[in-house]
Design a protein around this motif. Structure first.
Motif, PDB file in Angstrom:
ATOM      1  N   MET A 272     -22.800  75.729  28.139  1.00  0.00           N
ATOM      2  CA  MET A 272     -23.786  75.845  27.065  1.00  0.00           C
ATOM      3  C   MET A 272     -23.832  74.581  26.222  1.00  0.00           C
ATOM      4  O   MET A 272     -24.809  74.336  25.529  1.00  0.00           O
ATOM      5  CB  MET A 272     -23.457  77.044  26.175  1.00  0.00           C
ATOM      6  N   VAL A 274     -22.696  71.488  27.577  1.00  0.00           N
ATOM      7  CA  VAL A 274     -22.525  70.312  28.429  1.00  0.00           C
ATOM      8  C   VAL A 274     -23.751  69.415  28.387  1.00  0.00           C
ATOM      9  O   VAL A 274     -24.874  69.863  28.233  1.00  0.00           O
ATOM     10  CB  VAL A 274     -22.217  70.729  29.879  1.00  0.00           C
ATOM     11  N   ARG A 275     -23.526  68.151  28.500  1.00  0.00           N
ATOM     12  CA  ARG A 275     -24.625  67.203  28.415  1.00  0.00           C
ATOM     13  C   ARG A 275     -24.786  66.374  29.677  1.00  0.00           C
ATOM     14  O   ARG A 275     -25.541  65.437  29.725  1.00  0.00           O
ATOM     15  CB  ARG A 275     -24.433  66.273  27.214  1.00  0.00           C
ATOM     16  N   ARG A 276     -24.034  66.662  30.705  1.00  0.00           N
ATOM     17  CA  ARG A 276     -24.145  65.868  31.924  1.00  0.00           C
ATOM     18  C   ARG A 276     -24.543  66.789  33.072  1.00  0.00           C
ATOM     19  O   ARG A 276     -24.116  67.913  33.149  1.00  0.00           O
ATOM     20  CB  ARG A 276     -22.799  65.219  32.263  1.00  0.00           C
ATOM     21  N   SER A 277     -25.361  66.308  33.993  1.00  0.00           N
ATOM     22  CA  SER A 277     -25.738  67.165  35.111  1.00  0.00           C
ATOM     23  C   SER A 277     -24.620  67.172  36.133  1.00  0.00           C
ATOM     24  O   SER A 277     -23.808  66.266  36.203  1.00  0.00           O
ATOM     25  CB  SER A 277     -27.042  66.696  35.750  1.00  0.00           C
TER      26      SER A 277
END
Lengths: 301, 630
Positions: A272, A274-277
């Motif tokens: 929820m 996280v900022r990286r794929s």
């Protein structure tokens, strides 16, 4: 009061089950590509639900490069035994005997042989006319344009400019002999949806997804696991890092992320924020510009 | 901590799914807007951003170009346009969104169709500098054609027109005017700047005159729970599950309506009745199921049911049709060919068929009709088709899943067209009046009226001999319903013949016409929301069948007042039997002209031993079973 409206997760579940059933109803020899990862685990659970109280009416196919993590093999065999699945493993023995590997050939070529070519061989050998795969549209840019039913020519190739329009829930599964369809029942799921579902349904996954202290090296800014027989570059030194894997592939090409999420609930929480794929941990997608699109054109799923 | 996570997971799991389609011309800034939504909703992952940075520099731009995020494929990036539908996902704590991003150039129709077919909402972009263009009108038209319930018009690039309120309002008025000709549930206009971010997620300081909702807030809060059809239960059988001799289940999606264990159902096209014994969802037995759940139904009787059959409630069934009329969008390079056989995929059935007529095509810019005999790529027209096996369908406007179909070329296997079935009753419409009237007529629906009146309009068709008691029961029933506050009306054969039908006699042809007119009036009254009680001898099956098809299967309730002729003759309130026996009245039903009994009436009443009150009670019970009364 009676509830007459579905949550997004229930709506996605219903849609996926519909797709899986549609494939079984319309194709002669369907197969489900089983990669041992979390998406595969979810897809298998959906297939179980789709045909309950019956068994899954198609085999699971694992295209094994011979370079998966030991935990993955262990999990695969136990999981398939426990649910009574008909597991088929395909290995490109000829290439494996020749010693195909990413260090000498580069990841692009290695993937083309051990994964794409192997998959095409496996489909052809058994005459599968529909292959269910766990790919999601949110994984990567070219996948965002993929249909649920992805039409492939007799060589397994994808033509992004010549896709069939796909309307409502009416899927066109008509093919000629030799052609095939890749079907992606998880098309509309995100990584967060997958973990929410695993949490809600208590679906077993490979323990490598959970954080623990592991021996790792840092290469090009990525965390690479240390394993037996690994070729270390000059100056590289293994160190213990608390980390987990967001995707699971072949050990030479799978990176980890620093994380302390040691159970599913914590992973959901991490997702929820996280900022990286997730595909950043896959070295193979970064080989060249538009590498995924290139691979899909050649027959990768 | 675990409770916190649990609560969070609970909240996120409960959130609703909203699918929307975006449409705009090439330079309206659609991709920029989507990039902005994803970015501002914090959904863009860092590495996507990083690669975006890289791509933007390559394309010779200086700042981050959000459009590159959504224009996926290599070929497209080289040409600088989106050529296919791309799906994007993002979520907020309130909702999970799926965006179908469809291109705006000349292939728009085909691509927009793909995105529009499943959308809850259409987001249409208009460049404030250019105002309403023909393309904006096309997009609105296609959205209305696909029955998308909600529409938002984002007037973009407000920064380039000096944030002008006048310009925004002029666009709103012009486009709003155009949309009155279309079937659009609700329509919202929002002035934005996708590039700068004004009114997308954050309120614009540049447009203090705008007090309406922000784009994202609107997407998050618009009410969509009522969009699904919970009235008409339809279950297209997808796959027969027979894992062992002791179990037989029918899998499929509840595409509309609600089904419960124990309810009586009818299997079409065989029309066999049975009862729901079990409903299985996943690994569990459940008491009821609703759309769009994927479930497995088990029925009480051992019937021959297979893929392509349809399960419905006996009192509310779809049409079983071989001949259909539809609005069609042609999606293939090769034009429609009237001499060719095509495959039609409708729900879970695949049937062969051919086009019997192309009536006209519609110019999406003006909504005018043009006469034509073929349809070519991206053209939209009205057609009729003949199918080699019947399909179970509804009007698309009422049911998006049983009203839709795709057409497949049996040689190339390509999906060449998609169609939306039209109510056959529209065939009675004056063909020169046209499309726009049909659309206007739809703005207040029968459901709207039903909700206001608290009743479902039906026609109780009482058939039986003269003197059987039809009118007596009809008027007593009317009195009872009115005293309960229901809106109803009796159409009495005797009364109708003194006015509307006074030009008609009693020969078979005139009797048919008498019944047809009464049925048409009943249908209109039903459309107006009334419960109609028809009291008419209507002796011939063919005429009653015709009345049923005019009024509609789901509204037609056939009541056979089955009083023996001896009893009727004994009553003879108007002295008619006596005259008939003497030959003064020719062709008198029961005496000198036959009465064909209904084979399968919804209710049979023999008034020999029943009081009028008993009969009214029987009728009331029937209406309750059919859920006619709230």
């Amino acid at each position: 009061m009676e509830r007459l409206h579905l949550s997004h997760l229930e709506a996605l579940e219903a849609e996926s089950i519909h797709i899986i059933r549609e494939v079984v109803a319309e194709f002669e020899r369907p197969v489900m590509l089983y990669s041992v990862g979390k998406d595969s685990s979810v897809m298998v659970r959906l297939a179980q639900k789709a045909f309950y109280p019956g068994k899954i009416p198609f085999p699971l196919l694992h295209v094994d490069t011979g370079m998966k993590f030991p935990e993955m093999y262990e999990f695969r065999d136990r999981f398939c035994r426990e649910i009574g699945a008909d597991l088929r493993v395909y290995r490109h023995e000829e290439a494996i005997a020749q010693g195909v590997n990413p260090w000498d050939l580069g990841t692009v070529k290695c993937c083309a042989i051990l994964k794409t070519e192997a998959l095409l061989n496996a489909l052809k050998e058994s005459g599968y006319d529909a292959a269910l795969g766990g790919a999601r549209r949110d994984e990567e840019k070219s996948r965002a344009k993929e249909r649920v039913y992805s039409f492939r020519d007799p060589y397994g190739q994808w033509d992004p400019k010549n896709q069939r329009p796909e309307l409502w829930n009416l899927y066109n599964g008509r093919i000629r002999k030799g052609e095939s369809i890749r079907v992606f029942p998880l098309s509309n799921w995100t990584e967060l949806d997958v973990w929410l579902y695993i949490y809600r349904e208590k679906i077993p996954v490979v323990p490598m997804y959970f954080a623990k202290e592991r021996p790792m090296i840092v290469r090009n800014g990525r965390l690479i696991p240390v394993y037996e027989g690994m070729r270390l570059e000059p100056g590289e030194k293994p160190q213990m890092v608390t980390c987990r894997f967001r995707t699971l592939g072949c050990y030479p090409c799978t990176g980890a992320v620093v994380s302390t999420a040691s159970n599913v609930a914590e992973i959901v929480k991490e997702m929820m924020t996280v900022r990286r794929s997730e595909r950043i941990t896959r070295l193979i997608d970064h080989d060249q510009d538009s590498s995924m699109e290139q691979k899909k054109r050649e027959g990768y799923f | 901590m675990s409770t916190t996570i649990q609560e969070l997971i609970e909240q996120v799991s409960r959130s609703e799914l909203l699918r929307f389609v975006t449409a705009g011309s090439v330079d309206d800034g659609k991709s920029t807007l989507i990039g902005r939504l994803l970015h501002d909703a914090k959904a863009i992952y860092e590495d996507h951003l990083a690669s975006l940075d890289h791509d933007s520099r390559k394309a010779g731009r200086n700042e981050i170009d959000f459009a590159l995020l959504t224009d996926g494929l290599k070929a497209e990036r080289e040409q600088g346009i989106t050529i296919d539908v791309a799906y994007r996902h993002f979520s907020t704590p309130r909702r999970r969104f799926i965006i179908a991003d469809t291109p705006g150039h000349e292939q728009y129709t085909r691509n927009m169709a793909t995105g529009a077919s499943t959308a809850d909402l259409a987001l249409i972009l208009i460049d404030a500098r250019n105002g309403v263009t023909t393309q904006s009108k096309r997009h609105a038209f296609i959205a209305s054609l696909f029955g998308i319930p909600h529409m938002v018009v984002a007037v973009n690039k407000m920064d380039l027109v000096g944030w002008s309120q006048n310009i925004f309002e002029a666009i709103r008025d012009e486009f709003g005017q155009f949309c009155t000709k279309l079937r659009i549930g609700d329509l919202e206009f929002i002035p934005i700047s996708a590039l700068k971010g004004d009114n997308v997620v954050h309120r614009s300081k540049n447009m203090p005159w705008y007090q309406g909702p922000l784009l994202l807030t609107h997407l998050e809060t618009i009410h969509i729970a009522s969009d699904q059809n919970l009235i008409d239960f339809r279950f297209p059988v997808q796959y027969v599950l027979r894992p062992h001799a002791g179990f037989r289940g029918y899998t499929g999606v509840v595409v509309s309506g609600v089904i419960r264990v124990g309810e009586e159902v009818v299997v079409l096209p065989s029309s066999r009745l049975t009862r729901i014994a079990r409903i299985i969802r996943g690994f569990e037995d459940v008491e009821y199921a609703f759309p769009p759940q994927s479930v497995t139904l088990c029925v009480a009787d051992n019937l021959d049911i297979s893929r392509g059959d349809m399960i419905a409630h006996p009192a509310n069934v779809p049409w079983v049709a071989r001949d259909i009329e539809a609005m069609l969008i042609w999606l293939d390079e090769e034009p429609l060919r009237p001499d060719k056989h095509y495959l039609v995929k409708h729900t879970t059935s695949l049937v062969r068929g051919r086009f019997t007529d192309v009536m006209y095509k519609i110019d999406p810019n003006t909504l005018h009709r043009q006469e034509t005999h073929v349809l070519t790529l991206n053209e939209i027209g009205r057609v009729s088709m003949h199918l080699f096996r019947p399909i179970m369908c509804d009007e698309y406007a009422r049911n998006r899943y049983t009203g839709a179909f795709i057409v497949i070329d049996p040689v190339t296997n390509f999906t060449v067209a998609c169609g939306m079935i039209i109510d056959r009753a529209h065939q009675y419409m004056n063909p020169t009046v046209g499309w726009q009237v049909a659309l206007r007529e739809g703005q207040i629906t029968a459901e709207d009226r039903a909700m206001v009146l608290g009743q479902k309009p039906v026609t109780i068709w009482m058939t039986g001999l003269s003197g059987s008691g039809k009118s007596t029961i009809a008027y007593a029933m009317e009195r009872k319903l009115l005293s309960d506050g229901r809106a109803c009306f009796v159409l009495d054969g005797d009364v109708v013949r003194q006015g509307l039908n006074k030009d008609l006699g009693f020969c078979a042809k005139d009797r048919s016409e008498n019944i047809r007119r009464v049925a048409e009036v009943a249908r209109l009254m039903n459309e107006a929301g009334l419960i109609v009680i028809v009291s008419l001898i209507s002796p011939f099956r063919a005429d009653r069948k015709n009345a049923r098809s005019i009024i509609g299967d789901d509204r037609f309730i056939e009541v056979f007042v089955d009083t023996p002729i001896e009893k009727c003759e004994e009553r003879d309130p108007k002295g008619l039997y006596a005259k008939a026996r003497q030959g003064i009245i020719p062709e008198f039903t029961g005496v000198s002209s036959p009465y064909e009994e209904p084979e399968n009436p919804d209710l049979r009443i023999d008034t020999t031993h029943l009081s009028v009150e008993d009969c009214v009670e029987l009728l009331l019970r029937l209406l309750q079973e059919r859920r006619v009364l709230d």
